[in-house]
Design a protein around this motif. Sequence first.
Motif, PDB file in Angstrom:
ATOM      1  N   ALA A 170       0.808  -1.141  -0.098  1.00 51.37           N
ATOM      2  CA  ALA A 170       0.022  -0.044  -0.169  1.00 51.37           C
ATOM      3  C   ALA A 170       0.871   1.337  -0.052  1.00 51.37           C
ATOM      4  O   ALA A 170       0.700   2.262  -0.663  1.00 51.37           O
ATOM      5  CB  ALA A 170      -0.862   0.132   1.185  1.00 51.37           C
ATOM      6  N   THR A 171       1.927   1.080   0.681  1.00 56.42           N
ATOM      7  CA  THR A 171       2.776   2.453   0.841  1.00 56.42           C
ATOM      8  C   THR A 171       3.358   2.700  -0.648  1.00 56.42           C
ATOM      9  O   THR A 171       3.622   3.833  -1.065  1.00 56.42           O
ATOM     10  CB  THR A 171       4.142   2.152   1.820  1.00 56.42           C
ATOM     11  OG1 THR A 171       3.197   2.031   3.010  1.00 56.42           O
ATOM     12  CG2 THR A 171       4.972   3.327   1.801  1.00 56.42           C
ATOM     13  N   SER A 172       4.055   1.612  -1.226  1.00 52.93           N
ATOM     14  CA  SER A 172       4.659   1.769  -2.586  1.00 52.93           C
ATOM     15  C   SER A 172       3.678   2.440  -3.424  1.00 52.93           C
ATOM     16  O   SER A 172       3.962   3.048  -4.423  1.00 52.93           O
ATOM     17  CB  SER A 172       5.357   0.299  -2.840  1.00 52.93           C
ATOM     18  OG  SER A 172       4.378  -0.381  -3.347  1.00 52.93           O
ATOM     19  N   PHE A 173       2.555   1.661  -3.533  1.00 51.44           N
ATOM     20  CA  PHE A 173       1.224   1.952  -4.458  1.00 51.44           C
ATOM     21  C   PHE A 173       0.994   3.579  -4.120  1.00 51.44           C
ATOM     22  O   PHE A 173       0.722   4.350  -5.187  1.00 51.44           O
ATOM     23  CB  PHE A 173       0.042   1.340  -4.185  1.00 51.44           C
ATOM     24  CG  PHE A 173      -1.021   1.460  -5.252  1.00 51.44           C
ATOM     25  CD1 PHE A 173      -0.962   1.312  -6.633  1.00 51.44           C
ATOM     26  CD2 PHE A 173      -2.308   2.247  -5.051  1.00 51.44           C
ATOM     27  CE1 PHE A 173      -1.807   1.520  -7.499  1.00 51.44           C
ATOM     28  CE2 PHE A 173      -3.120   2.269  -5.795  1.00 51.44           C
ATOM     29  CZ  PHE A 173      -2.953   2.051  -6.932  1.00 51.44           C
ATOM     30  N   ASN A 174       1.123   4.016  -2.896  1.00 50.39           N
ATOM     31  CA  ASN A 174       0.521   5.509  -2.667  1.00 50.39           C
ATOM     32  C   ASN A 174       1.636   6.420  -3.391  1.00 50.39           C
ATOM     33  O   ASN A 174       1.700   7.363  -3.994  1.00 50.39           O
ATOM     34  CB  ASN A 174       0.549   5.520  -1.165  1.00 50.39           C
ATOM     35  CG  ASN A 174       0.285   6.953  -0.889  1.00 50.39           C
ATOM     36  OD1 ASN A 174       0.008   7.782  -1.551  1.00 50.39           O
ATOM     37  ND2 ASN A 174       0.755   7.547   0.572  1.00 50.39           N
TER      38      ASN A 174
ATOM     39  N   LEU B 135       1.377   6.589  -6.925  1.00 50.74           N
ATOM     40  CA  LEU B 135       0.259   7.642  -7.225  1.00 50.74           C
ATOM     41  C   LEU B 135       0.560   9.087  -6.923  1.00 50.74           C
ATOM     42  O   LEU B 135       0.262   9.826  -7.759  1.00 50.74           O
ATOM     43  CB  LEU B 135      -1.197   7.263  -6.465  1.00 50.74           C
ATOM     44  CG  LEU B 135      -1.782   6.046  -6.994  1.00 50.74           C
ATOM     45  CD1 LEU B 135      -3.092   5.732  -6.187  1.00 50.74           C
ATOM     46  CD2 LEU B 135      -2.109   6.006  -8.392  1.00 50.74           C
ATOM     47  N   ARG B 136       1.513   9.248  -6.046  1.00 45.84           N
ATOM     48  CA  ARG B 136       1.761  10.539  -5.734  1.00 45.84           C
ATOM     49  C   ARG B 136       2.706  10.912  -6.899  1.00 45.84           C
ATOM     50  O   ARG B 136       2.629  12.261  -7.447  1.00 45.84           O
ATOM     51  CB  ARG B 136       2.456  10.805  -4.374  1.00 45.84           C
ATOM     52  CG  ARG B 136       1.701  10.532  -3.236  1.00 45.84           C
ATOM     53  CD  ARG B 136       2.199  10.564  -2.103  1.00 45.84           C
ATOM     54  NE  ARG B 136       3.113  11.666  -1.864  1.00 45.84           N
ATOM     55  CZ  ARG B 136       3.773  12.134  -0.758  1.00 45.84           C
ATOM     56  NH1 ARG B 136       3.897  11.242   0.162  1.00 45.84           N
ATOM     57  NH2 ARG B 136       4.410  13.274  -0.655  1.00 45.84           N
ATOM     58  N   THR B 137       3.706  10.151  -7.470  1.00 46.85           N
ATOM     59  CA  THR B 137       4.751  10.606  -8.545  1.00 46.85           C
ATOM     60  C   THR B 137       4.164  10.807  -9.729  1.00 46.85           C
ATOM     61  O   THR B 137       4.254  11.704 -10.377  1.00 46.85           O
ATOM     62  CB  THR B 137       5.652   9.420  -8.769  1.00 46.85           C
ATOM     63  OG1 THR B 137       6.431   9.161  -7.444  1.00 46.85           O
ATOM     64  CG2 THR B 137       6.763   9.756  -9.641  1.00 46.85           C
TER      65      THR B 137
ATOM     66  N   PHE C  66       3.767  14.461 -11.935  1.00 44.79           N
ATOM     67  CA  PHE C  66       3.881  14.389 -13.344  1.00 44.79           C
ATOM     68  C   PHE C  66       2.817  15.203 -13.960  1.00 44.79           C
ATOM     69  O   PHE C  66       3.083  15.818 -15.012  1.00 44.79           O
ATOM     70  CB  PHE C  66       4.339  13.373 -13.903  1.00 44.79           C
ATOM     71  CG  PHE C  66       6.010  12.893 -13.349  1.00 44.79           C
ATOM     72  CD1 PHE C  66       7.041  13.737 -13.127  1.00 44.79           C
ATOM     73  CD2 PHE C  66       6.267  11.576 -13.158  1.00 44.79           C
ATOM     74  CE1 PHE C  66       8.171  13.361 -12.813  1.00 44.79           C
ATOM     75  CE2 PHE C  66       7.413  11.134 -12.698  1.00 44.79           C
ATOM     76  CZ  PHE C  66       8.448  12.095 -12.614  1.00 44.79           C
ATOM     77  N   VAL C  67       1.684  14.555 -13.861  1.00 48.39           N
ATOM     78  CA  VAL C  67       0.486  15.203 -14.562  1.00 48.39           C
ATOM     79  C   VAL C  67       0.169  16.619 -14.303  1.00 48.39           C
ATOM     80  O   VAL C  67      -0.101  17.136 -15.195  1.00 48.39           O
ATOM     81  CB  VAL C  67      -0.791  14.118 -13.957  1.00 48.39           C
ATOM     82  CG1 VAL C  67      -2.119  14.809 -14.677  1.00 48.39           C
ATOM     83  CG2 VAL C  67      -0.707  12.707 -14.666  1.00 48.39           C
ATOM     84  N   GLY C  68       0.269  17.009 -12.848  1.00 45.77           N
ATOM     85  CA  GLY C  68       0.301  18.432 -12.453  1.00 45.77           C
ATOM     86  C   GLY C  68       1.240  19.188 -13.326  1.00 45.77           C
ATOM     87  O   GLY C  68       1.115  20.259 -13.949  1.00 45.77           O
ATOM     88  N   SER C  69       2.720  18.841 -13.389  1.00 49.52           N
ATOM     89  CA  SER C  69       3.344  19.567 -14.163  1.00 49.52           C
ATOM     90  C   SER C  69       3.448  19.537 -15.539  1.00 49.52           C
ATOM     91  O   SER C  69       3.670  20.519 -16.218  1.00 49.52           O
ATOM     92  CB  SER C  69       4.930  18.537 -13.907  1.00 49.52           C
ATOM     93  OG  SER C  69       5.879  19.482 -14.582  1.00 49.52           O
ATOM     94  N   ALA C  70       2.860  18.574 -16.185  1.00 47.05           N
ATOM     95  CA  ALA C  70       2.506  18.325 -17.534  1.00 47.05           C
ATOM     96  C   ALA C  70       1.227  19.530 -18.091  1.00 47.05           C
ATOM     97  O   ALA C  70       1.329  20.153 -18.896  1.00 47.05           O
ATOM     98  CB  ALA C  70       2.222  17.018 -18.041  1.00 47.05           C
TER      99      ALA C  70
END
Length: 110
Positions: free
Chosen positions: A9-13, A16-18, A22-26
């Motif tokens: 769950a931590t790695s999936f979180n 998703l944050r990464t 990237f989507v916000g930056s794009a």
Amino acid sequence: MPPSETAGATSFNQVLRTVGRFVGSAAVSAVLLARTPPAGNVPEGSACTTALLTTAGAAFLGFVMAVVLPPRRRSAPTAAEPVVHSARRQMTGPMVWAKPFRPPILDRGQ
């Protein structure tokens, strides 16, 4: 969440944050590029305001969705999923809890 699934769950979180970063930056880059004149290197003065309002609108939409959507109900833990009540649980494996450090009391000759 069963304790055995915490790492997944931590790695999936983190994934998703990464992806969100990237989507916000794009999205901001696309707004700035759309507001840049064809022969220029610098976006118009209102480009940063437009990018800010776009991201603020997306954040507000996310807030509204978090408030409107019903919370997910947790099911009761089964016998295979132990309930962890505190950080002082029984540890197994190579990790061992050390005793807290307590400095010795010094005799000051009083």
